[in-house]
Scaffold this motif. Structure first.
Motif, PDB file in Angstrom:
ATOM      1  N   GLU A 160       0.577  -1.474  -0.016  1.00 19.57           N
ATOM      2  CA  GLU A 160       0.269   0.342   0.130  1.00 19.57           C
ATOM      3  C   GLU A 160       0.688   1.660   0.380  1.00 19.57           C
ATOM      4  O   GLU A 160       2.266   1.331   0.430  1.00 19.57           O
ATOM      5  N   ASN A 161       0.004   2.401   0.182  1.00 18.25           N
ATOM      6  CA  ASN A 161       1.071   3.557  -0.023  1.00 18.25           C
ATOM      7  C   ASN A 161       1.515   3.912   1.857  1.00 18.25           C
ATOM      8  O   ASN A 161       0.501   3.466   2.391  1.00 18.25           O
ATOM      9  N   PRO A 162       3.053   4.451   1.585  1.00 19.49           N
ATOM     10  CA  PRO A 162       3.414   4.810   2.460  1.00 19.49           C
ATOM     11  C   PRO A 162       2.829   5.696   3.297  1.00 19.49           C
ATOM     12  O   PRO A 162       2.366   6.756   3.155  1.00 19.49           O
ATOM     13  N   ASP A 163       3.082   5.743   4.764  1.00 18.90           N
ATOM     14  CA  ASP A 163       2.317   6.336   5.710  1.00 18.90           C
ATOM     15  C   ASP A 163       2.757   7.754   5.447  1.00 18.90           C
ATOM     16  O   ASP A 163       3.905   8.378   5.537  1.00 18.90           O
ATOM     17  N   ASN A 164       1.497   8.842   5.510  1.00 16.13           N
ATOM     18  CA  ASN A 164       1.646  10.695   5.122  1.00 16.13           C
ATOM     19  C   ASN A 164       3.026  10.697   6.269  1.00 16.13           C
ATOM     20  O   ASN A 164       4.165  11.884   6.433  1.00 16.13           O
ATOM     21  N   CYS A 165       3.459  10.181   7.092  1.00 17.26           N
ATOM     22  CA  CYS A 165       4.517  11.091   8.160  1.00 17.26           C
ATOM     23  C   CYS A 165       6.127  10.956   7.748  1.00 17.26           C
ATOM     24  O   CYS A 165       6.681  11.344   8.050  1.00 17.26           O
ATOM     25  N   GLN A 180       8.727   0.257  11.689  1.00 20.81           N
ATOM     26  CA  GLN A 180       8.117   0.505  12.913  1.00 20.81           C
ATOM     27  C   GLN A 180       6.818  -0.012  13.865  1.00 20.81           C
ATOM     28  O   GLN A 180       6.130  -1.149  13.546  1.00 20.81           O
ATOM     29  N   CYS A 220       6.389   7.178  14.214  1.00 19.94           N
ATOM     30  CA  CYS A 220       6.745   6.868  12.623  1.00 19.94           C
ATOM     31  C   CYS A 220       7.930   5.882  12.269  1.00 19.94           C
ATOM     32  O   CYS A 220       7.931   4.611  12.674  1.00 19.94           O
ATOM     33  N   ASN A 251       5.528  -2.764  10.699  1.00 18.72           N
ATOM     34  CA  ASN A 251       4.926  -1.616   9.376  1.00 18.72           C
ATOM     35  C   ASN A 251       6.452  -1.950   8.806  1.00 18.72           C
ATOM     36  O   ASN A 251       7.691  -1.333   9.888  1.00 18.72           O
ATOM     37  N   VAL A 270       8.661  -0.453   5.555  1.00 20.47           N
ATOM     38  CA  VAL A 270       8.391   0.311   4.093  1.00 20.47           C
ATOM     39  C   VAL A 270       9.766   0.007   3.206  1.00 20.47           C
ATOM     40  O   VAL A 270      11.027   0.430   3.399  1.00 20.47           O
ATOM     41  N   GLN A 307       4.758   0.211   1.138  1.00 18.89           N
ATOM     42  CA  GLN A 307       4.066  -0.101   3.024  1.00 18.89           C
ATOM     43  C   GLN A 307       3.884  -1.635   2.701  1.00 18.89           C
ATOM     44  O   GLN A 307       2.606  -1.662   1.516  1.00 18.89           O
ATOM     45  N   LYS A 329       3.215  -5.249   6.138  1.00 16.27           N
ATOM     46  CA  LYS A 329       3.889  -5.523   7.567  1.00 16.27           C
ATOM     47  C   LYS A 329       4.358  -6.712   7.650  1.00 16.27           C
ATOM     48  O   LYS A 329       3.798  -7.833   6.637  1.00 16.27           O
TER      49      LYS A 329
END
Length: 361
Positions: free
Chosen positions: A41-46, A96, A102, A333, A335, A348, A350
């Motif tokens: 999936e798309n990486p976390d915005n952090c 993470q 993050c 998680n 990335v 991303q 897990k």
């Protein structure tokens, strides 16, 4: 620890092969907001990454004690063109855990990232499908045999491996895809089969092009379905010097078969002469399509396609590392970020660290 590459930071392995002249590798159209990241999936915005213009599509992943995480992924640009030849220093890995707000960069010295053999997790197959209708047999057979042998030399590794195989089929006007050589890793067997082609091999001088497209796609689909234990990537390469004359199947039937095929199947076409329909061949060869204006150009065009076949397979990468996470940490998680000049991409996923202890073997 002997299977790890010591204290190096090398952690990626190019697996191998695909794509050609004329049109882009658009058999897989990527929309980063439309579930085209495979298992990722798309990486976390952090992380505040810039907009992706490279796509890392996770094909398979696994986590197993004592602490090994393995991920097989493919890299393309955002219109589906494969990106081959990447090196380890172009990738950064982040984890993470439950105590992290993050993501943290993974230490290469602690993770013992490595290159591992791909044969157990990835298999690449090619179906070479030759038009042996009367016009080819009478006018360009010698050139076709030379070009086909060159194609085999280019695509197949000199050291045989069960993870890279090729089969050769041929068609004429009959409602049948004729087997010339079974799926094999042997260059010798493939070239012996090519040399066995004679002018009297065909009993029907017509051309069942659409039937050949449909049947070869079915072969590729069946091969992928038959082995769920490894990732199968298959290339269908079709040569013809004309249009469909048998009229047994329609153009729409052939194109529907191609367009609905498994995304790990690539389609290439090679046309010869003035009697072909270039638009039809481009539609069938949606990964790549090339044309030889005369028989003297056949070997060159076959070589062009072989380069694209190789390029596509080389856009698969296997990443394995020892995670510092341990039993009791639950789901973590992960990335993977890629930087290639001005382009970048990230994905991303897990993994669960249940049962993880120290060290990897």
């Amino acid at each position: 620890m002997k299977t790890f590459l010591g204290h190096t930071a090398t952690f990626l392995s190019i697996l191998f092969l695909v794509v050609a002249c004329g049109n882009s590798d658009d058999d897989v159209r990527f929309d980063l907001n439309n579930n085209e990241l495979g298992l990722g999936e798309n990486p976390d915005n952090c992380l505040n990454f810039e907009e992706n213009n490279l796509v890392l599509s996770i094909q398979s992943q696994n986590a197993e004690p004592p602490a090994k995480v393995s991920i097989l992924f493919r890299v393309t640009d955002n219109v589906g063109n494969p990106v081959a030849g990447l090196t380890a220093d172009q990738f950064t890995v982040y984890e993470q855990g439950r105590n992290d707000d993050c993501f943290n960069v993974i230490s290469s010295s602690e993770s013992l990232a490595r290159i591992s053999p791909n044969a157990q997790v990835f298999s690449n197959n090619t179906f070479l499908v030759l038009d042996l209708s009367n016009s080819v047999l009478q006018n360009s057979l010698d050139e076709l045999k030379t070009a086909s042998a060159s194609f085999v030399d280019n695509v197949m590794p000199q050291n045989e491996t069960e993870s890279v195989k090729m089969a050769i089929y041929w068609f004429d006007g009959e409602d049948q895809l004729h087997l010339l050589s079974e799926l094999t890793p042997s260059i010798t067997d493939l070239k012996t089969a090519i040399n066995s082609i004679t002018e009297d091999i065909s009993a029907d001088p017509s051309t069942d092009l659409y039937g050949a497209v449909i049947k070869s796609t079915d072969l590729a689909e069946n091969l992928i379905r038959s082995n769920q234990s490894v990732i199968e990537a298959t290339s269908v390469v079709i040569f013809t010097d004309g249009t469909d004359q048998a009229s047994r199947y329609s153009e729409s039937e052939a194109l529907n078969k191609v367009n609905s095929a498994n995304s790990n199947i690539s389609f290439f076409t090679i046309g010869l002469g003035a009697e072909i329909d270039q638009q039809v061949l481009q539609d069938i060869g949606k990964t790549a399509s090339v044309v030889a204006s005369n028989k003297e150009e056949l070997e060159t065009t076959f070589n062009q396609i072989s380069e694209r076949v190789i390029e596509r397979a080389n856009s698969y990468y296997l990443f394995e590392y020892c995670t510092p996470k341990r039993d009791g940490s639950g789901e973590n998680n992960l990335v993977i970020q890629l930087t290639d000049g001005a382009r970048q991409g990230a994905v991303q996923t897990k993994f669960n660290a249940s049962g993880f202890t120290g060290g990897c073997e």
